[in-house]
Write a protein that holds these residues in place. Structure first.
Motif, PDB file in Angstrom:
ATOM      1  N   ALA A 155      -1.805 -17.646  28.093  1.00 42.81           N
ATOM      2  CA  ALA A 155      -1.743 -18.439  29.396  1.00 42.81           C
ATOM      3  C   ALA A 155      -0.967 -17.783  30.440  1.00 42.81           C
ATOM      4  CB  ALA A 155      -0.900 -19.840  29.074  1.00 42.81           C
ATOM      5  N   PHE A 156      -0.105 -16.916  30.028  1.00 42.15           N
ATOM      6  CA  PHE A 156       0.481 -15.889  31.281  1.00 42.15           C
ATOM      7  C   PHE A 156      -0.361 -15.006  31.600  1.00 42.15           C
ATOM      8  CE2 PHE A 156       2.605 -11.607  31.756  1.00 42.15           C
ATOM      9  CZ  PHE A 156       3.073 -12.056  32.964  1.00 42.15           C
ATOM     10  N   SER A 157      -1.360 -14.473  30.718  1.00 41.45           N
ATOM     11  CA  SER A 157      -2.271 -13.433  31.182  1.00 41.45           C
ATOM     12  C   SER A 157      -3.263 -14.048  32.065  1.00 41.45           C
ATOM     13  CB  SER A 157      -3.194 -12.881  29.868  1.00 41.45           C
ATOM     14  OG  SER A 157      -2.135 -12.268  28.919  1.00 41.45           O
ATOM     15  N   ALA A 158      -3.896 -15.398  31.898  1.00 42.41           N
ATOM     16  CA  ALA A 158      -4.534 -15.898  32.719  1.00 42.41           C
ATOM     17  C   ALA A 158      -4.011 -16.197  34.128  1.00 42.41           C
ATOM     18  CB  ALA A 158      -5.262 -17.471  32.008  1.00 42.41           C
ATOM     19  N   TRP A 159      -2.861 -16.567  34.041  1.00 46.83           N
ATOM     20  CA  TRP A 159      -1.871 -16.684  35.151  1.00 46.83           C
ATOM     21  C   TRP A 159      -1.880 -15.229  35.968  1.00 46.83           C
ATOM     22  CZ3 TRP A 159       2.292 -14.574  37.060  1.00 46.83           C
ATOM     23  CH2 TRP A 159       3.183 -15.077  38.011  1.00 46.83           C
ATOM     24  N   LEU A 160      -1.701 -14.292  35.304  1.00 51.16           N
ATOM     25  CA  LEU A 160      -1.478 -13.052  35.898  1.00 51.16           C
ATOM     26  C   LEU A 160      -2.920 -12.646  36.517  1.00 51.16           C
ATOM     27  CD1 LEU A 160       0.520 -10.769  36.445  1.00 51.16           C
ATOM     28  CD2 LEU A 160      -0.254  -9.754  34.289  1.00 51.16           C
ATOM     29  N   SER A 161      -3.832 -12.964  35.864  1.00 50.75           N
ATOM     30  CA  SER A 161      -5.103 -12.580  36.352  1.00 50.75           C
ATOM     31  C   SER A 161      -5.637 -13.158  37.806  1.00 50.75           C
ATOM     32  CB  SER A 161      -6.132 -12.669  35.389  1.00 50.75           C
ATOM     33  OG  SER A 161      -5.751 -11.910  34.002  1.00 50.75           O
ATOM     34  N   GLU A 162      -5.140 -14.248  37.866  1.00 53.33           N
ATOM     35  CA  GLU A 162      -5.599 -15.193  39.060  1.00 53.33           C
ATOM     36  C   GLU A 162      -4.635 -14.515  39.995  1.00 53.33           C
ATOM     37  OE1 GLU A 162      -5.087 -19.305  38.626  1.00 53.33           O
ATOM     38  OE2 GLU A 162      -6.633 -19.577  37.097  1.00 53.33           O
ATOM     39  N   ILE A 208       6.570  -9.280  29.525  1.00 49.12           N
ATOM     40  CA  ILE A 208       7.119 -10.331  28.685  1.00 49.12           C
ATOM     41  C   ILE A 208       8.193  -9.853  27.806  1.00 49.12           C
ATOM     42  CG2 ILE A 208       6.628 -12.124  26.982  1.00 49.12           C
ATOM     43  CD1 ILE A 208       3.622 -12.128  27.816  1.00 49.12           C
ATOM     44  N   MET A 209       9.263 -10.446  28.055  1.00 50.30           N
ATOM     45  CA  MET A 209      10.641 -10.072  27.167  1.00 50.30           C
ATOM     46  C   MET A 209      10.745 -11.090  26.277  1.00 50.30           C
ATOM     47  SD  MET A 209      13.024  -7.902  26.454  1.00 50.30           S
ATOM     48  CE  MET A 209      14.603  -8.109  25.615  1.00 50.30           C
ATOM     49  N   ILE A 210      10.828 -10.855  25.148  1.00 48.29           N
ATOM     50  CA  ILE A 210      11.122 -11.802  23.859  1.00 48.29           C
ATOM     51  C   ILE A 210      12.410 -11.901  23.855  1.00 48.29           C
ATOM     52  CG2 ILE A 210      10.563 -12.322  21.636  1.00 48.29           C
ATOM     53  CD1 ILE A 210       7.996 -10.536  21.947  1.00 48.29           C
ATOM     54  N   LEU A 236       2.937 -23.221  30.729  1.00 45.68           N
ATOM     55  CA  LEU A 236       2.609 -24.003  29.746  1.00 45.68           C
ATOM     56  C   LEU A 236       1.783 -24.936  29.587  1.00 45.68           C
ATOM     57  CD1 LEU A 236       6.570 -24.450  29.334  1.00 45.68           C
ATOM     58  CD2 LEU A 236       5.180 -23.297  28.033  1.00 45.68           C
ATOM     59  N   GLU A 237       1.459 -25.650  30.887  1.00 46.68           N
ATOM     60  CA  GLU A 237       0.118 -26.518  30.898  1.00 46.68           C
ATOM     61  C   GLU A 237      -1.040 -25.483  30.590  1.00 46.68           C
ATOM     62  OE1 GLU A 237       0.519 -27.568  35.112  1.00 46.68           O
ATOM     63  OE2 GLU A 237       1.857 -29.437  34.604  1.00 46.68           O
ATOM     64  N   ARG A 238      -1.252 -24.451  30.939  1.00 49.58           N
ATOM     65  CA  ARG A 238      -2.503 -23.466  30.594  1.00 49.58           C
ATOM     66  C   ARG A 238      -2.499 -23.659  28.874  1.00 49.58           C
ATOM     67  NH1 ARG A 238      -4.515 -19.787  34.611  1.00 49.58           N
ATOM     68  NH2 ARG A 238      -3.545 -20.497  36.804  1.00 49.58           N
ATOM     69  N   ALA A 239      -1.309 -23.356  28.392  1.00 45.67           N
ATOM     70  CA  ALA A 239      -1.175 -22.861  27.012  1.00 45.67           C
ATOM     71  C   ALA A 239      -1.556 -24.038  26.078  1.00 45.67           C
ATOM     72  CB  ALA A 239       0.494 -22.684  26.793  1.00 45.67           C
ATOM     73  N   VAL A 240      -1.424 -25.269  26.675  1.00 50.64           N
ATOM     74  CA  VAL A 240      -1.683 -26.570  25.832  1.00 50.64           C
ATOM     75  C   VAL A 240      -3.147 -26.477  25.770  1.00 50.64           C
ATOM     76  CG1 VAL A 240      -1.934 -29.188  25.995  1.00 50.64           C
ATOM     77  CG2 VAL A 240       0.367 -27.893  26.743  1.00 50.64           C
ATOM     78  N   ASP A 241      -3.891 -26.120  26.515  1.00 49.09           N
ATOM     79  CA  ASP A 241      -5.376 -26.207  26.457  1.00 49.09           C
ATOM     80  C   ASP A 241      -6.027 -24.978  25.621  1.00 49.09           C
ATOM     81  OD1 ASP A 241      -5.589 -28.415  28.242  1.00 49.09           O
ATOM     82  OD2 ASP A 241      -5.849 -27.140  30.123  1.00 49.09           O
ATOM     83  N   ILE A 242      -5.311 -23.781  25.741  1.00 43.87           N
ATOM     84  CA  ILE A 242      -5.617 -22.689  25.061  1.00 43.87           C
ATOM     85  C   ILE A 242      -5.416 -22.955  23.450  1.00 43.87           C
ATOM     86  CG2 ILE A 242      -5.069 -20.276  24.485  1.00 43.87           C
ATOM     87  CD1 ILE A 242      -4.656 -19.621  27.448  1.00 43.87           C
ATOM     88  N   TYR A 243      -4.308 -23.524  23.227  1.00 41.73           N
ATOM     89  CA  TYR A 243      -3.828 -23.894  21.891  1.00 41.73           C
ATOM     90  C   TYR A 243      -4.842 -24.959  21.336  1.00 41.73           C
ATOM     91  CZ  TYR A 243      -0.352 -25.639  18.231  1.00 41.73           C
ATOM     92  OH  TYR A 243      -0.094 -25.765  17.075  1.00 41.73           O
ATOM     93  N   ASN A 244      -5.350 -25.806  22.116  1.00 43.97           N
ATOM     94  CA  ASN A 244      -6.038 -26.858  21.649  1.00 43.97           C
ATOM     95  C   ASN A 244      -7.433 -26.518  21.208  1.00 43.97           C
ATOM     96  OD1 ASN A 244      -3.901 -28.846  21.520  1.00 43.97           O
ATOM     97  ND2 ASN A 244      -4.676 -29.652  23.420  1.00 43.97           N
ATOM     98  N   SER A 245      -7.821 -25.374  21.903  1.00 50.88           N
ATOM     99  CA  SER A 245      -9.156 -24.748  21.461  1.00 50.88           C
ATOM    100  C   SER A 245      -9.095 -23.740  20.547  1.00 50.88           C
ATOM    101  CB  SER A 245      -9.721 -24.301  22.999  1.00 50.88           C
ATOM    102  OG  SER A 245      -8.998 -22.910  23.424  1.00 50.88           O
ATOM    103  N   PHE A 246      -8.045 -23.329  19.803  1.00 52.48           N
ATOM    104  CA  PHE A 246      -7.978 -22.116  18.856  1.00 52.48           C
ATOM    105  C   PHE A 246      -9.252 -22.442  17.711  1.00 52.48           C
ATOM    106  CE2 PHE A 246      -3.500 -20.482  19.609  1.00 52.48           C
ATOM    107  CZ  PHE A 246      -4.092 -19.743  20.422  1.00 52.48           C
TER     108      PHE A 246
END
Length: 624
Positions: free
Chosen positions: A133-140, A210-212, A242-252
């Motif tokens: 999701a971060f990667s998609a956000w960053l690409s935009e 990204i820092m873990i 996080l909103e983007r992550a929900v969709d990505i997670y559900n499509s795994f």
């Protein structure tokens, strides 16, 4: 026999000084067909020079773990699971409330099982979805050119879940078509810095980082901080991700997860970026001292890294500058934090570094939090430079360089600090809200409207300077302190850290400083179905009305958070926590009796709210 993962355990190898790292998967059978994409042919980096082992459990104690290590067949950098262990597949895609993982401008969750009442929320699939999701956000944001993939750097602190999450983050980035650059053990400031450094040999600058880390939180927690060259992401950005992550997670799907693993192995590179970062810190001190190679020669400086990521500071920064670092402690990364919490606000931690300074007769002590975005210091006499004293010290240094500038702090700084900054140093104190991102953003805003500000700093030890791209960097704060020592030595001024102590002379400090936390019971009927935030706001409004009717109390004329009041020679601040159902209460006073009077003023106003736990306040005022 259905197998579930036990835990992540770090066992110190006392002869080799390495860690044995036991990977985990929470709440699912990692040998099941459903989990296969995560566990067959996994490429795992060595963890701080140790070896990676996978350990399983089925109704056994951790004492028996070594017996079960034979269930895995080791290959070079690849780990295979003996599927015969498991007969029952456990679903690994569980329902997750992603929005609960937001912690202001960070993401935080439980990454390791084993603590009662704290189920794992940062699983590998969740982590992979967030990274994608971060990667998609960053690409935009970057309007990516398809001919040149974006690069994202990934680093982590010493937490025991770091390696597993780093691999999951890398898969998420790769699945979005971006290149991954792993740094391994790193600091939060270094990760932001990697978006600014221009050095092709180190694949810099990266487009995002990204820092873990979960800062000073317990061993079972972890989380993520995100950066671009514009700085750390804000609350709205985290919510979007996080909103983007929900969709990505559900499509795994299994096929998609296997694909992301292959893509990660193809696009992943590894770089020792900390070499670049530490070299820049060394150059900064040398420059301040007139380009002397070893400006700290003759100085004895001890470092306490709290077994976090800050151990590099002794060997990679202080020693090249000529400092004697003998007596430094807890430099080895150990995510169980066996010695003390790596937190400059923690009394046990500050006692540890103070004791190290006195026992070693050092000139200065330096302590960091886990991911090195916060710090504090101790002078040769054992006097601490943290909280208001650290702000006073940094203000004195910055105002020498930028006379009259505005110092932005959080809301719980003392009245004595205001008088010190404005009356002695000739600066302006702008007291704002709690939260390091709030403080930094306010300093940036002031500059944008024509009010010069060069320092934004919290009592927690988060401090950012305009000259350092408004990055909250605990190591850079200490570099500014070292610059002062080095330049004083060059100018022929002796006395070691007395130079620093003299800078805060005149800072008025209260005899009594107290912080209490008044919790809101979210299940109490008095909330009447409303939120804890609404209830807390009602408490603050009634307190405000109460203050206005009491001639002995005076509400602060300018205040950005909660209710701040002066009276009885001191002050109090009651505010609503940024994230939790808690009303923190801070007060300072010239005596215990005056502090009790301030406490009674608050108690008389808030007793009308039965869902508010005032037991800590009641206990304090009854000690008079």
């Amino acid at each position: 026999m259905a197998a579930t993962v036990l835990n992540v355990i770090v066992a110190k190898n006392r002869q080799l000084g390495t860690n044995e790292y036991y990977s985990y998967q929470s709440g699912r059978d990692c040998c099941s067909a459903a989990a296969a994409p995560y566990n067959h042919h996994r490429n795992l980096l060595p963890f701080h020079g140790g070896k990676t082992l996978l350990a399983w459990r089925s109704g056994i104690s951790s004492m028996h773990l070594p017996k079960y290590q034979t269930a895995f067949v080791k290959r070079p950098s690849i780990y295979y699971c003996n599927a015969a262990l498991s007969t029952t597949a456990v679903p690994y895609i569980d329902k997750v409330d992603f929005m609960k993982l937001q912690n202001g401008s960070d993401i935080r969750g439980v990454a390791v099982p084993g603590v009662e009442g704290e189920p794992v929320t940062l699983t590998e699939p969740v982590t992979e979805a967030i990274a994608a999701a971060f990667s998609a956000w960053l690409s935009e944001k970057k309007k990516v050119d398809a001919s040149k993939p974006l690069k994202v750097s990934v680093g982590h602190d010493s937490r025991i879940s770091a390696q597993v999450l780093q691999d999951a983050v890398s898969r998420g980035i790769a699945s979005a078509g971006l290149d991954v650059v792993q740094y391994g053990l790193a600091s939060t400031p270094a990760m932001f810095n990697s978006t600014l450094t221009e050095d092709e040999a180190f694949l810099c600058p990266v487009d995002g980082a990204i820092m873990i880390t979960a800062s000073h939180l317990p061993y079972n927690r972890n989380g993520f901080k995100f950066f671009t060259n514009a700085g750390g992401l804000g609350k709205a950005d985290i919510k979007n991700i996080l909103e983007r992550a929900v969709d990505i997670y559900n499509s795994f799907t299994d096929e998609g997860l296997m694909k992301s693993k292959r893509e990660a192995s193809e696009s992943l590179k590894r770089v020792d970026y900390m070499t670049v970062y530490t070299s820049d810190l060394v150059k900064a001190v040398r420059k301040a001292a007139g380009n002397i190679e070893k400006p700290l020669e003759g100085f004895h400086v001890v470092v306490d890294a709290g077994n976090g990521a800050g151990g590099f500071f002794a060997e990679k920064v202080l020693q090249p500058l000529g400092a004697n670092t003998s007596g430094s402690q807890f430099l080895e990364p150990d995510g169980m934090f066996p010695n003390h919490i790596p937190n400059p606000e923690d009394k046990t931690a500050m006692k540890a570094i103070t004791q190290a300074v006195l026992e070693n007769k050092a000139d200065l002590g330096i302590i960091f939090d886990t991911d090195v975005d916060r710090s504090a210091a101790v002078d040769s006499t054992g006097r601490e430079f943290n909280r208001n004293r650290l702000i006073a010290l940094m203000s004195a240094i910055v105002l020498e360089e930028h006379p009259g500038t505005t110092i932005v702090t959080d809301s719980v700084t003392s009245d004595g600090l205001t008088m010190f900054i404005e009356n002695k140093l000739g600066g302006k104190h702008h007291r704002f809200k709690r939260g390091y991102k709030n403080v930094i953003d306010e300093a940036v805003r002031l500059n944008s409207v024509g009010e010069e500000s060069h320092l934004a700093i919290e009592t927690s030890g988060h401090g950012a300077l305009k000259e350092n791209h408004w990055l909250d960097d605990g190591a850079y704060l200490m570099v500014k302190v070292l610059n002062k020592l080095a330049s004083a030595r060059t100018a022929g001024i002796a006395g070691g850290s007395k130079v620093l102590t003299d800078l805060v002379e005149g800072l008025q400090e209260p005899r009594v400083a107290v912080e209490l936390r008044l919790k809101i019971d979210q299940n109490h009927p008095d909330l009447k179905g409303g939120s804890f935030r609404e209830y807390g706001e009602a408490v603050l409004k009634l307190l405000e009305n109460h203050v206005e009717s009491d001639p002995k109390l005076q509400k602060a004329p300018v205040n950005y958070e909660g209710v701040r009041v002066s009276g009885f020679g001191g002050w109090f601040l009651l505010r609503l926590s940024l994230h939790d159902p808690v009303l923190p209460l801070n007060f300072e006073a010239p005596s215990h009796e005056d502090a009790v009077k301030l406490g009674l003023a608050v108690a008389s106003a808030v007793r009308e709210f039965p869902a508010l736990d005032t037991s800590a306040l009641d206990k304090f005022v009854q000690t008079s």
